[in-house]
Design a protein around this motif. Structure first.
Motif, PDB file in Angstrom:
ATOM      1  N   PHE A 180       0.839  -1.194   0.000  1.00 50.69           N
ATOM      2  CA  PHE A 180       0.000   0.000   0.000  1.00 50.69           C
ATOM      3  C   PHE A 180       0.880   1.252   0.000  1.00 50.69           C
ATOM      4  O   PHE A 180       1.918   1.286   0.658  1.00 50.69           O
ATOM      5  CB  PHE A 180      -0.901   0.026   1.237  1.00 50.69           C
ATOM      6  N   PRO A 181       0.482   2.289  -0.720  1.00 52.08           N
ATOM      7  CA  PRO A 181       1.245   3.547  -0.674  1.00 52.08           C
ATOM      8  C   PRO A 181       1.250   4.117   0.743  1.00 52.08           C
ATOM      9  O   PRO A 181       0.260   4.014   1.471  1.00 52.08           O
ATOM     10  CB  PRO A 181       0.485   4.461  -1.643  1.00 52.08           C
ATOM     11  N   LEU A 182       2.363   4.724   1.117  1.00 49.54           N
ATOM     12  CA  LEU A 182       2.480   5.299   2.455  1.00 49.54           C
ATOM     13  C   LEU A 182       1.424   6.372   2.688  1.00 49.54           C
ATOM     14  O   LEU A 182       0.890   6.503   3.792  1.00 49.54           O
ATOM     15  CB  LEU A 182       3.884   5.879   2.648  1.00 49.54           C
ATOM     16  N   ALA A 183       1.100   7.133   1.650  1.00 50.14           N
ATOM     17  CA  ALA A 183       0.084   8.184   1.791  1.00 50.14           C
ATOM     18  C   ALA A 183      -1.276   7.591   2.149  1.00 50.14           C
ATOM     19  O   ALA A 183      -2.032   8.171   2.937  1.00 50.14           O
ATOM     20  CB  ALA A 183      -0.012   8.988   0.497  1.00 50.14           C
ATOM     21  N   CYS A 184      -1.579   6.417   1.606  1.00 44.24           N
ATOM     22  CA  CYS A 184      -2.849   5.758   1.910  1.00 44.24           C
ATOM     23  C   CYS A 184      -2.894   5.313   3.372  1.00 44.24           C
ATOM     24  O   CYS A 184      -3.897   5.504   4.065  1.00 44.24           O
ATOM     25  CB  CYS A 184      -3.055   4.570   0.978  1.00 44.24           C
ATOM     26  N   LEU A 185      -1.789   4.724   3.854  1.00 43.79           N
ATOM     27  CA  LEU A 185      -1.734   4.291   5.252  1.00 43.79           C
ATOM     28  C   LEU A 185      -1.838   5.485   6.196  1.00 43.79           C
ATOM     29  O   LEU A 185      -2.536   5.423   7.219  1.00 43.79           O
ATOM     30  CB  LEU A 185      -0.433   3.527   5.503  1.00 43.79           C
ATOM     31  N   ASN A 186      -1.151   6.569   5.859  1.00 47.56           N
ATOM     32  CA  ASN A 186      -1.218   7.766   6.699  1.00 47.56           C
ATOM     33  C   ASN A 186      -2.624   8.355   6.714  1.00 47.56           C
ATOM     34  O   ASN A 186      -3.084   8.876   7.738  1.00 47.56           O
ATOM     35  CB  ASN A 186      -0.220   8.809   6.205  1.00 47.56           C
ATOM     36  N   ALA A 187      -3.312   8.277   5.578  1.00 52.09           N
ATOM     37  CA  ALA A 187      -4.680   8.800   5.511  1.00 52.09           C
ATOM     38  C   ALA A 187      -5.613   7.996   6.414  1.00 52.09           C
ATOM     39  O   ALA A 187      -6.461   8.561   7.115  1.00 52.09           O
ATOM     40  CB  ALA A 187      -5.180   8.770   4.070  1.00 52.09           C
ATOM     41  N   VAL A 188      -5.451   6.668   6.416  1.00 54.69           N
ATOM     42  CA  VAL A 188      -6.281   5.825   7.283  1.00 54.69           C
ATOM     43  C   VAL A 188      -6.012   6.137   8.751  1.00 54.69           C
ATOM     44  O   VAL A 188      -6.939   6.256   9.566  1.00 54.69           O
ATOM     45  CB  VAL A 188      -6.023   4.334   6.984  1.00 54.69           C
ATOM     46  N   LEU A 189      -4.734   6.283   9.098  1.00 57.80           N
ATOM     47  CA  LEU A 189      -4.384   6.620  10.478  1.00 57.80           C
ATOM     48  C   LEU A 189      -4.956   7.980  10.876  1.00 57.80           C
ATOM     49  O   LEU A 189      -5.444   8.162  11.993  1.00 57.80           O
ATOM     50  CB  LEU A 189      -2.865   6.622  10.653  1.00 57.80           C
ATOM     51  N   ALA A 190      -4.884   8.940   9.963  1.00 57.61           N
ATOM     52  CA  ALA A 190      -5.382  10.283  10.270  1.00 57.61           C
ATOM     53  C   ALA A 190      -6.887  10.269  10.516  1.00 57.61           C
ATOM     54  O   ALA A 190      -7.401  10.993  11.370  1.00 57.61           O
ATOM     55  CB  ALA A 190      -5.035  11.237   9.131  1.00 57.61           C
ATOM     56  N   ILE A 191      -7.604   9.424   9.770  1.00 66.10           N
ATOM     57  CA  ILE A 191      -9.058   9.357   9.930  1.00 66.10           C
ATOM     58  C   ILE A 191      -9.434   8.596  11.194  1.00 66.10           C
ATOM     59  O   ILE A 191     -10.292   9.025  11.970  1.00 66.10           O
ATOM     60  CB  ILE A 191      -9.698   8.701   8.689  1.00 66.10           C
ATOM     61  N   GLU A 192      -8.780   7.453  11.410  1.00 57.60           N
ATOM     62  CA  GLU A 192      -9.144   6.596  12.533  1.00 57.60           C
ATOM     63  C   GLU A 192      -8.622   7.133  13.864  1.00 57.60           C
ATOM     64  O   GLU A 192      -9.351   7.193  14.850  1.00 57.60           O
ATOM     65  CB  GLU A 192      -8.613   5.180  12.291  1.00 57.60           C
ATOM     66  N   ASP A 193      -7.351   7.471  13.905  1.00 59.79           N
ATOM     67  CA  ASP A 193      -6.741   7.926  15.162  1.00 59.79           C
ATOM     68  C   ASP A 193      -5.440   8.642  14.828  1.00 59.79           C
ATOM     69  O   ASP A 193      -4.403   8.014  14.620  1.00 59.79           O
ATOM     70  CB  ASP A 193      -6.475   6.728  16.084  1.00 59.79           C
ATOM     71  N   HIS A 194      -5.486   9.964  14.789  1.00 60.08           N
ATOM     72  CA  HIS A 194      -4.299  10.721  14.394  1.00 60.08           C
ATOM     73  C   HIS A 194      -3.204  10.673  15.453  1.00 60.08           C
ATOM     74  O   HIS A 194      -2.065  11.062  15.186  1.00 60.08           O
ATOM     75  CB  HIS A 194      -4.677  12.182  14.096  1.00 60.08           C
ATOM     76  N   ARG A 195      -3.533  10.179  16.662  1.00 57.46           N
ATOM     77  CA  ARG A 195      -2.527  10.050  17.718  1.00 57.46           C
ATOM     78  C   ARG A 195      -2.067   8.602  17.877  1.00 57.46           C
ATOM     79  O   ARG A 195      -1.487   8.233  18.894  1.00 57.46           O
ATOM     80  CB  ARG A 195      -3.096  10.556  19.048  1.00 57.46           C
ATOM     81  N   PHE A 196      -2.297   7.779  16.850  1.00 52.01           N
ATOM     82  CA  PHE A 196      -1.996   6.350  16.947  1.00 52.01           C
ATOM     83  C   PHE A 196      -0.526   6.091  17.268  1.00 52.01           C
ATOM     84  O   PHE A 196      -0.194   5.174  18.017  1.00 52.01           O
ATOM     85  CB  PHE A 196      -2.373   5.655  15.632  1.00 52.01           C
ATOM     86  N   LEU A 197       0.366   6.873  16.705  1.00 49.37           N
ATOM     87  CA  LEU A 197       1.796   6.665  16.913  1.00 49.37           C
ATOM     88  C   LEU A 197       2.298   7.276  18.216  1.00 49.37           C
ATOM     89  O   LEU A 197       3.474   7.121  18.559  1.00 49.37           O
ATOM     90  CB  LEU A 197       2.590   7.245  15.734  1.00 49.37           C
ATOM     91  N   GLU A 198       1.421   7.953  18.951  1.00 49.71           N
ATOM     92  CA  GLU A 198       1.844   8.629  20.175  1.00 49.71           C
ATOM     93  C   GLU A 198       1.488   7.854  21.435  1.00 49.71           C
ATOM     94  O   GLU A 198       2.125   8.030  22.470  1.00 49.71           O
ATOM     95  CB  GLU A 198       1.211  10.025  20.244  1.00 49.71           C
ATOM     96  N   HIS A 199       0.445   7.013  21.378  1.00 54.22           N
ATOM     97  CA  HIS A 199       0.066   6.269  22.579  1.00 54.22           C
ATOM     98  C   HIS A 199       0.425   4.790  22.413  1.00 54.22           C
ATOM     99  O   HIS A 199       0.940   4.369  21.384  1.00 54.22           O
ATOM    100  CB  HIS A 199      -1.422   6.444  22.893  1.00 54.22           C
ATOM    101  N   GLN A 200       0.155   3.996  23.439  1.00 51.01           N
ATOM    102  CA  GLN A 200       0.550   2.588  23.468  1.00 51.01           C
ATOM    103  C   GLN A 200      -0.571   1.648  23.039  1.00 51.01           C
ATOM    104  O   GLN A 200      -0.627   0.504  23.471  1.00 51.01           O
ATOM    105  CB  GLN A 200       1.019   2.217  24.889  1.00 51.01           C
TER     106      GLN A 200
END
Length: 217
Positions: A180-200
């Motif tokens: 998958f393109p990185l932009a697509c994965l980032n878009a999914v993360l931004a929609i679902e949980d933009h803080r996904f990479l910040e919490h555990q």
């Protein structure tokens, strides 16, 4: 005593909020479990009817191109790994020449390599492998099993040809996550949980919002 009174009130208020949160979360989980049970009973999750092509069969001495085989494996949902990487189920790796001997810890006795030998190692199931050697587009060796015993022919996985759900034709293309393109994965993360990479893995503000929405509904 005067200082102890506000602390006691804060403690009681915090305890009430915590108990309310736990109860609300429990109610939400129970409701979700009931919804899933109702969906299963009403056959919402009935799997589609799948039609597969006949599995590709390779025979010793037959014609085959390594590029075609790898493309077919990728199209069937297999992932290509580097030579030194560990293989998991539905992974494969390829090499050429004397480097082919590094693909297996104990090469078969009939494993003869030249500079023109192309090798393809497939992990089909847990503890079950397939090894194909090709020279000048001709299959020179076929091995399979846990101990890679030499065989006269092997079958690759069948390819998904069509799907039908409730008499309606559907089709899905199986794509590995790394494709998958990185932009697509980032878009999914931004929609679902933009803080996904910040919490555990657990977002307290997100859970609080969910409880609030549940209580409000």
């Amino acid at each position: 005593m005067k200082n102890a009174l506000p602390i006691k009130k804060i403690f009681i208020a915090s305890l009430v909020i915590l108990v309310t949160f736990v109860l609300s979360l429990g109610i939400w989980v129970l409701n979700l479990d009931r919804q899933i049970d109702r969906s299963l009973q009403s056959e919402w999750f009935v799997p589609p009817i799948e039609i597969y092509t006949a599995p590709k069969k390779l025979v010793l001495g037959g014609n085959a191109r390594l590029a075609d085989l790898t493309n077919e494996l990728k199209h069937s949902g297999y992932r290509e790994r580097a030579l030194q990487e560990a293989l998991f189920v539905k992974d494969f790796t390829r090499s050429q020449g004397t480097l082919c001997s590094e693909m297996v810890s104990e090469p078969p006795e009939s494993f003869i390599l030249t500079e023109d030998t192309q090798c393809l190692l497939i992990k089909k199931y847990e503890g079950y492998f397939q090894l194909i050697t090709i020279e000048q587009n001709t299959v020179t060796g076929l091995y399979e099993g846990a101990l890679l015993k030499q065989v006269d022919s092997i079958s690759l996985n069948a390819e998904l040809f069509a799907q039908f759900y409730d008499d309606q034709p559907i089709i899905r293309k199986i794509t590995a996550l790394e494709d998958f393109p990185l932009a697509c994965l980032n878009a999914v993360l931004a929609i679902e949980d933009h803080r996904f990479l910040e919490h555990q893995g657990i977002s307290i503000p997100g859970m609080a919002r969910a409880v609030f929405d549940l209580l409000r509904s």
